[in-house]
Write an enzyme that holds these catalytic residues in place. Structure first.
Site, mmCIF file in Angstrom:
data_model
loop_
_atom_site.group_PDB
_atom_site.id
_atom_site.type_symbol
_atom_site.label_atom_id
_atom_site.label_comp_id
_atom_site.label_asym_id
_atom_site.label_seq_id
_atom_site.Cartn_x
_atom_site.Cartn_y
_atom_site.Cartn_z
ATOM 1 N N SER A 2 0.832 -1.209 0.000
ATOM 2 C CA SER A 2 0.000 0.000 0.000
ATOM 3 C C SER A 2 0.858 1.247 0.000
ATOM 4 O O SER A 2 1.989 1.245 0.504
ATOM 5 C CB SER A 2 -0.874 -0.020 1.253
ATOM 6 O OG SER A 2 -1.373 1.249 1.548
ATOM 7 N N TYR A 52 -0.605 0.158 10.054
ATOM 8 C CA TYR A 52 -0.856 -0.575 8.806
ATOM 9 C C TYR A 52 0.289 -0.354 7.818
ATOM 10 O O TYR A 52 0.841 -1.302 7.247
ATOM 11 C CB TYR A 52 -2.192 -0.089 8.244
ATOM 12 C CG TYR A 52 -2.573 -0.547 6.862
ATOM 13 C CD1 TYR A 52 -3.129 -1.805 6.649
ATOM 14 C CD2 TYR A 52 -2.433 0.309 5.764
ATOM 15 C CE1 TYR A 52 -3.523 -2.202 5.378
ATOM 16 C CE2 TYR A 52 -2.830 -0.081 4.495
ATOM 17 C CZ TYR A 52 -3.373 -1.342 4.303
ATOM 18 O OH TYR A 52 -3.759 -1.729 3.048
ATOM 19 N N LYS A 72 2.960 -3.104 6.370
ATOM 20 C CA LYS A 72 3.151 -3.346 4.933
ATOM 21 C C LYS A 72 4.625 -3.144 4.561
ATOM 22 O O LYS A 72 5.201 -3.923 3.789
ATOM 23 C CB LYS A 72 2.255 -2.412 4.113
ATOM 24 C CG LYS A 72 0.749 -2.711 4.218
ATOM 25 C CD LYS A 72 0.357 -3.990 3.491
ATOM 26 C CE LYS A 72 -1.152 -4.170 3.399
ATOM 27 N NZ LYS A 72 -1.550 -5.491 2.870
HETATM 28 N N1 LIG Z 1 -8.572 -1.785 -1.467
HETATM 29 C C1 LIG Z 1 -7.586 -0.885 -1.396
HETATM 30 O O1 LIG Z 1 -7.781 0.319 -1.588
HETATM 31 C C2 LIG Z 1 -6.197 -1.335 -1.109
HETATM 32 C C3 LIG Z 1 -5.137 -0.425 -1.243
HETATM 33 C C4 LIG Z 1 -3.852 -0.852 -0.948
HETATM 34 C C5 LIG Z 1 -3.650 -2.149 -0.520
HETATM 35 N N2 LIG Z 1 -4.691 -3.016 -0.390
HETATM 36 C C6 LIG Z 1 -4.414 -4.357 0.081
HETATM 37 O O2 LIG Z 1 -4.976 -5.281 -0.820
HETATM 38 C C7 LIG Z 1 -5.400 -6.444 -0.123
HETATM 39 C C8 LIG Z 1 -6.844 -6.774 -0.448
HETATM 40 O O3 LIG Z 1 -7.613 -5.608 -0.208
HETATM 41 P P1 LIG Z 1 -9.199 -5.653 -0.232
HETATM 42 O O4 LIG Z 1 -9.634 -4.259 -0.449
HETATM 43 O O5 LIG Z 1 -9.664 -6.721 -1.105
HETATM 44 O O6 LIG Z 1 -9.477 -6.000 1.314
HETATM 45 P P2 LIG Z 1 -10.662 -6.872 1.926
HETATM 46 O O7 LIG Z 1 -10.716 -6.498 3.374
HETATM 47 O O8 LIG Z 1 -11.886 -6.755 1.120
HETATM 48 O O9 LIG Z 1 -10.105 -8.348 1.764
HETATM 49 C C9 LIG Z 1 -9.130 -8.857 2.602
HETATM 50 C C10 LIG Z 1 -9.506 -10.306 2.829
HETATM 51 O O10 LIG Z 1 -8.496 -10.889 3.639
HETATM 52 C C11 LIG Z 1 -9.132 -11.772 4.509
HETATM 53 N N3 LIG Z 1 -8.300 -12.007 5.677
HETATM 54 C C12 LIG Z 1 -7.924 -11.116 6.630
HETATM 55 N N4 LIG Z 1 -7.213 -11.719 7.563
HETATM 56 C C13 LIG Z 1 -7.107 -13.019 7.203
HETATM 57 C C14 LIG Z 1 -6.501 -14.150 7.794
HETATM 58 N N5 LIG Z 1 -5.816 -14.042 8.963
HETATM 59 N N6 LIG Z 1 -6.594 -15.353 7.164
HETATM 60 C C15 LIG Z 1 -7.273 -15.463 5.991
HETATM 61 N N7 LIG Z 1 -7.883 -14.412 5.397
HETATM 62 C C16 LIG Z 1 -7.805 -13.218 6.001
HETATM 63 C C17 LIG Z 1 -10.415 -11.083 4.900
HETATM 64 O O11 LIG Z 1 -11.354 -12.025 5.419
HETATM 65 C C18 LIG Z 1 -10.822 -10.460 3.588
HETATM 66 O O12 LIG Z 1 -11.700 -11.293 2.869
HETATM 67 C C19 LIG Z 1 -5.145 -6.179 1.340
HETATM 68 O O13 LIG Z 1 -3.882 -6.726 1.701
HETATM 69 C C20 LIG Z 1 -5.052 -4.672 1.403
HETATM 70 O O14 LIG Z 1 -4.246 -4.230 2.497
HETATM 71 C C21 LIG Z 1 -5.954 -2.638 -0.679
#
Ligand SMILES: NC(=O)c1ccc[n+]([C@@H]2O[C@H](COP(=O)([O-])OP(=O)(O)OC[C@H]3O[C@@H](n4cnc5c(N)ncnc54)[C@H](O)[C@@H]3O)[C@@H](O)[C@H]2O)c1
Ligand SMILES: NC(=O)c1ccc[n+]([C@@H]2O[C@H](COP(=O)([O-])OP(=O)(O)OC[C@H]3O[C@@H](n4cnc5c(N)ncnc54)[C@H](O)[C@@H]3O)[C@@H](O)[C@H]2O)c1
Lengths: 314, 314
Positions: A118, A142, A146
């Site tokens: 991120s 966070y 990361k």
């Molecule tokens: N959406 C954004 O804007 C964005 C930006 C930068 C980085 N990210 C990163 O991208 C990734 C996905 O983002 P997203 O928006 O789909 O998030 P999200 O919260 O929709 O999905 C994350 C998933 O990870 C699962 N999870 C969390 N802890 C877990 C564990 N211990 N074991 C198994 N599963 C687990 C959750 O149940 C969830 O389904 C994340 O790592 C997030 O930090 C997202």
């Protein structure tokens, strides 16, 4: 070749599962979809759908035992929760990631690993456009987690234990579905809710500038990283994905153009200093020459991002 | 106020113990000296001297129970060993550091913590002079571990759990005593051994440029960080200490000037590509404006560094 997606029930994970089942990464012949609650299978490829908490003792080893050739690691506690629950954030975002890399190292097959990082690895003060060699100085737990995982994955790759890439995703907007606990949640809510005829609040001023990408383009970037020759990726184990720099005012203008003034009128403007402080601790634009040279995809402009959402959900 | 030095039997730890017992940090009234083997007490202040492995279960909590107001964390596996023994490096340099920060957090007294980091957090390619906001891109496991701990300590400080500062030390030369396993060891050996009438090998060419500081000035920097008002340090939880940029040829010239051509003739020149590769992965010079503005000490030139060693040891 077997691909595993951890966090596959999440917003990006679900879209990535679908894109890969439709051939986004050449050579993938079966999928393992993992999340806390078993994800739904996707059409197009054989799917194993598993419920697992990556942070639980032994879970990483059980997943590694399925011998994936490619792992997308998307499981994370989002920014707001990681800030509110310090220990949970480190347990999931750092310790579970490390357990995964250790389990994959033990395979001795050097699997490809794509990690969703991120822009929260950066912190103020920022130049207007952040260069690719800018310091990691996170302003949140966070972002700290990361950054630590990026460093760890790069070291595991350098040592030849696996072939990892960390991709720093822009803020993803417009995010479909229910709001989540991320501080950036309003950057989707101010569009998604009015398009569904519901009220939303915009807690920051119009001039607030953010770095975003659409869900489809973000997921295409994750798949693109996995499909690139390792020789082209190896020198760049940590990459800023391409995004566009846009103001909240421009986002609301696009909403009005595509859905009318009534939609925009559903957006209230009650400032939230806590949210504003976090969002303003993120940079507004990036140099992404490396990602461009590697042909990563990019959205052309914000109206196109909004149309992607409207076409699929509104 | 109680100061604790972890790694107190090490080269820097022993000198720091002595400087603090002589008043280098105002207000310190007693010392706890900790290392794997109990360090010797130093004259000037009451000393508790403890044998403890910081990485052992419960060790960090036992040390924290002594309620230090100030902790210098110098315990580390050096670069060569961390590269050869991957798991040992992470266990000592990362996990033991994290255990220490957790134990100090549990005190709820927000102790000051000064952590000895390294320029190994950086990796090539470098600009000639590395700016203060340059990316963390370590080229070694040791550098990765130091970078991760810097990030962790900054986050613990931001959250108000303790008041931490990471200082990136230049390579310390001339290091007294026996050679150690660090890849930079020859940067002391090519001076120390000839001054004792012994042969030494220089595994890199004369033009190799390095960033160094003397032991006394390095230790004075650690003490200075602890003595500065927290309000002045807090905005800079991670600092590059001041050093001088000097070539190996200039170091050997100074040896010849101060100890004669016979001393220089004791230095053989058998290239070692492994050592050369590691040393060339370190930057040659840094911007250190922040440390200068905070009045951190600096060596004037290399002849002065060599004189410091000769006065004390030769
Ligand atoms: N959406 C954004 O804007 C964005 C930006 C930068 C980085 N990210 C990163 O991208 C990734 C996905 O983002 P997203 O928006 O789909 O998030 P999200 O919260 O929709 O999905 C994350 C998933 O990870 C699962 N999870 C969390 N802890 C877990 C564990 N211990 N074991 C198994 N599963 C687990 C959750 O149940 C969830 O389904 C994340 O790592 C997030 O930090 C997202
Ligand atoms: N000397 C340099 O050039 C240099 C440069 C940059 C950073 N540093 C850092 O400064 C610190 C001190 O350096 P030094 O040159 O005095 O090193 P050193 O090896 O002389 O001293 C380190 C001490 O830490 C102790 N130690 C190691 N693991 C321990 C453990 N688990 N529990 C308790 N004690 C443990 C060792 O026994 C040793 O006495 C280290 O953290 C090092 O990484 C040194």
């Amino acid at each position: 070749m077997r691909a595993m997606i951890i966090g596959a029930a999440g917003m990006l994970g679900a879209k990535l599962s679908t894109q890969i089942a439709q051939g986004a990464v050449p050579g993938i012949t079966d999928l393992v979809l993992v999340d806390r609650i078993a994800p739904a299978p996707v059409p197009g490829l054989p799917c194993q759908c598993l419920a697992a908490d990556l942070g639980a003792a032994g879970a990483a080893a059980e997943l590694a035992a399925l011998a994936p050739d490619l792992v997308f690691h998307l499981a994370a506690v989002v920014s707001g929760q990681a800030e509110a629950e310090f220990d949970t954030g480190y347990a999931v975002n750092l310790d579970a990631s490390r357990a995964l890399f250790e389990a994959l190292r033990a395979l001795e097959t050097r699997p490809r690993v794509v990690f969703a990082s991120s822009l929260a690895v950066y912190g103020p003060p920022f130049p207007d456009v952040v260069p690719e060699d800018f310091v990691l100085r996170p302003a949140s737990s966070y972002g700290t987690q990361k950054a630590m995982v990026e460093l760890l994955l790069a070291d595991y790759s350098r040592k030849g234990f696996l072939r990892g890439t960390s991709l720093r995703l822009p803020t993803v907007s417009v995010r479909p579905g229910a709001p989540n606990a991320a501080a950036s949640g309003f950057l989707s809510g101010i569009l998604r809710e009015p398009l569904a005829g519901q009220a939303a609040n915009c807690p920051v001023p119009d001039v607030t500038r953010v770095w975003i990408a659409s869900p489809d383009v973000t997921v295409a970037g994750l798949a693109h990283a996995a499909a690139l020759d390792w020789d082209r990726i190896a020198p760049h184990p940590v990459l800023n994905l391409r995004g566009i720099s846009v103001t909240v005012g421009e986002m609301l203008d696009a909403l009005e153009q595509q859905a009318g003034p009534d939609a925009r009128a559903l957006v209230s403007r009650n400032p939230d200093p806590a949210i504003a402080r976090i969002v303003q601790s993120w940079p507004e634009a990036f140099v992404t020459d490396t990602a461009a040279a590697l042909d990563f995809p990019v959205n052309p402009d914000f109206p196109a991002i909004l149309r992607e959402y409207i076409d699929q959900y509104a």
